[in-house]
Design a protein around this motif. Sequence first.
Motif, PDB file in Angstrom:
ATOM      1  N   ASN A  15     -50.889  -5.544  49.610  1.00 61.14           N
ATOM      2  CA  ASN A  15     -50.630  -5.458  51.047  1.00 61.14           C
ATOM      3  C   ASN A  15     -51.536  -6.369  51.876  1.00 61.14           C
ATOM      4  O   ASN A  15     -51.267  -6.595  53.052  1.00 61.14           O
ATOM      5  N   ALA A  16     -52.602  -6.879  51.289  1.00 64.11           N
ATOM      6  CA  ALA A  16     -53.585  -7.673  52.031  1.00 64.11           C
ATOM      7  C   ALA A  16     -53.186  -9.144  52.100  1.00 64.11           C
ATOM      8  O   ALA A  16     -52.346  -9.621  51.337  1.00 64.11           O
ATOM      9  N   GLU A  17     -53.839  -9.844  53.009  1.00 62.08           N
ATOM     10  CA  GLU A  17     -53.615 -11.282  53.163  1.00 62.08           C
ATOM     11  C   GLU A  17     -54.948 -12.014  53.182  1.00 62.08           C
ATOM     12  O   GLU A  17     -55.999 -11.422  53.435  1.00 62.08           O
ATOM     13  N   GLY A  18     -54.894 -13.309  52.917  1.00 61.22           N
ATOM     14  CA  GLY A  18     -56.024 -14.211  53.104  1.00 61.22           C
ATOM     15  C   GLY A  18     -57.307 -13.799  52.408  1.00 61.22           C
ATOM     16  O   GLY A  18     -57.309 -13.400  51.242  1.00 61.22           O
ATOM     17  N   GLU A  19     -58.391 -13.905  53.146  1.00 61.44           N
ATOM     18  CA  GLU A  19     -59.717 -13.633  52.596  1.00 61.44           C
ATOM     19  C   GLU A  19     -59.875 -12.186  52.144  1.00 61.44           C
ATOM     20  O   GLU A  19     -60.569 -11.920  51.168  1.00 61.44           O
ATOM     21  N   ALA A  22     -58.334 -11.984  48.756  1.00 61.15           N
ATOM     22  CA  ALA A  22     -59.200 -12.674  47.794  1.00 61.15           C
ATOM     23  C   ALA A  22     -60.385 -11.789  47.409  1.00 61.15           C
ATOM     24  O   ALA A  22     -60.771 -11.725  46.238  1.00 61.15           O
ATOM     25  N   LYS A  23     -60.947 -11.086  48.374  1.00 64.80           N
ATOM     26  CA  LYS A  23     -62.065 -10.178  48.098  1.00 64.80           C
ATOM     27  C   LYS A  23     -61.621  -9.021  47.200  1.00 64.80           C
ATOM     28  O   LYS A  23     -62.318  -8.658  46.249  1.00 64.80           O
ATOM     29  N   LEU A  24     -60.455  -8.452  47.482  1.00 69.06           N
ATOM     30  CA  LEU A  24     -59.941  -7.356  46.661  1.00 69.06           C
ATOM     31  C   LEU A  24     -59.663  -7.825  45.232  1.00 69.06           C
ATOM     32  O   LEU A  24     -59.972  -7.113  44.273  1.00 69.06           O
ATOM     33  N   ILE A  25     -59.079  -9.007  45.090  1.00 75.60           N
ATOM     34  CA  ILE A  25     -58.812  -9.539  43.749  1.00 75.60           C
ATOM     35  C   ILE A  25     -60.117  -9.723  42.992  1.00 75.60           C
ATOM     36  O   ILE A  25     -60.235  -9.316  41.832  1.00 75.60           O
ATOM     37  N   ALA A  26     -61.115 -10.332  43.619  1.00 75.19           N
ATOM     38  CA  ALA A  26     -62.404 -10.574  42.964  1.00 75.19           C
ATOM     39  C   ALA A  26     -63.081  -9.269  42.559  1.00 75.19           C
ATOM     40  O   ALA A  26     -63.713  -9.190  41.502  1.00 75.19           O
ATOM     41  N   GLU A  27     -62.930  -8.240  43.380  1.00 80.22           N
ATOM     42  CA  GLU A  27     -63.616  -6.966  43.132  1.00 80.22           C
ATOM     43  C   GLU A  27     -62.892  -6.080  42.117  1.00 80.22           C
ATOM     44  O   GLU A  27     -63.547  -5.420  41.303  1.00 80.22           O
ATOM     45  N   HIS A  28     -61.565  -6.058  42.162  1.00 78.38           N
ATOM     46  CA  HIS A  28     -60.821  -5.056  41.392  1.00 78.38           C
ATOM     47  C   HIS A  28     -59.997  -5.600  40.227  1.00 78.38           C
ATOM     48  O   HIS A  28     -59.420  -4.814  39.475  1.00 78.38           O
ATOM     49  N   TRP A  29     -59.928  -6.928  40.075  1.00 79.43           N
ATOM     50  CA  TRP A  29     -59.091  -7.527  39.040  1.00 79.43           C
ATOM     51  C   TRP A  29     -59.966  -8.385  38.139  1.00 79.43           C
ATOM     52  O   TRP A  29     -60.741  -9.216  38.617  1.00 79.43           O
ATOM     53  N   GLY A  44     -54.617 -14.755  35.433  1.00 80.20           N
ATOM     54  CA  GLY A  44     -55.704 -15.228  36.283  1.00 80.20           C
ATOM     55  C   GLY A  44     -55.519 -14.921  37.760  1.00 80.20           C
ATOM     56  O   GLY A  44     -54.430 -14.607  38.238  1.00 80.20           O
ATOM     57  N   HIS A  45     -56.640 -15.029  38.467  1.00 83.70           N
ATOM     58  CA  HIS A  45     -56.669 -14.700  39.893  1.00 83.70           C
ATOM     59  C   HIS A  45     -55.789 -15.620  40.729  1.00 83.70           C
ATOM     60  O   HIS A  45     -55.090 -15.151  41.642  1.00 83.70           O
ATOM     61  N   ALA A  46     -55.813 -16.922  40.479  1.00 82.41           N
ATOM     62  CA  ALA A  46     -55.033 -17.862  41.299  1.00 82.41           C
ATOM     63  C   ALA A  46     -53.533 -17.602  41.163  1.00 82.41           C
ATOM     64  O   ALA A  46     -52.805 -17.585  42.175  1.00 82.41           O
ATOM     65  N   GLU A  47     -53.068 -17.382  39.935  1.00 82.98           N
ATOM     66  CA  GLU A  47     -51.645 -17.113  39.738  1.00 82.98           C
ATOM     67  C   GLU A  47     -51.252 -15.759  40.326  1.00 82.98           C
ATOM     68  O   GLU A  47     -50.146 -15.599  40.840  1.00 82.98           O
ATOM     69  N   LEU A  48     -52.166 -14.781  40.263  1.00 84.25           N
ATOM     70  CA  LEU A  48     -51.893 -13.480  40.874  1.00 84.25           C
ATOM     71  C   LEU A  48     -51.735 -13.631  42.384  1.00 84.25           C
ATOM     72  O   LEU A  48     -50.788 -13.106  42.968  1.00 84.25           O
ATOM     73  N   ALA A  49     -52.645 -14.364  43.018  1.00 85.18           N
ATOM     74  CA  ALA A  49     -52.559 -14.580  44.466  1.00 85.18           C
ATOM     75  C   ALA A  49     -51.254 -15.289  44.832  1.00 85.18           C
ATOM     76  O   ALA A  49     -50.600 -14.930  45.822  1.00 85.18           O
ATOM     77  N   ALA A  50     -50.848 -16.268  44.042  1.00 84.18           N
ATOM     78  CA  ALA A  50     -49.595 -16.989  44.304  1.00 84.18           C
ATOM     79  C   ALA A  50     -48.391 -16.061  44.141  1.00 84.18           C
ATOM     80  O   ALA A  50     -47.432 -16.134  44.936  1.00 84.18           O
TER      81      ALA A  50
END
Length: 120
Positions: A15-19, A22-29, A44-50
Amino acid sequence: MDTKSVVEAYLATWNAEGEHRAKLIAEHWAPEVAYTDPLAEITGHAELAALIDGVRQQFPGFVFTPVGEPDAHHSQVRFRWGLGPEGADPVAIGFDVLVLDDEGRIRDVRGFLDKVPAGA
């Protein structure tokens, strides 16, 4: 393992956007996270964000919400989620199984789609 917190972090990421996302991905994934569902297979994180960006573009203004109660054992969590306009019935419903790493981060997701809107 706090099952409810894991599911909340998962849905908050979608549900989140932007920074904030990114913070949630870094912390929880986990950095090497693998995600597989009928429509995607990424790592990976980049493909998940995409992937999340793509879903959010396809369904602007929709939110992910929990459906029912999660279940867990060992390092695995399973739960159902809904996607739809905030406060309305979901137009899509899925079922995901998460596997956590030793630090409690999401390292593997196996997703299934139970209800998909026409044309999606």
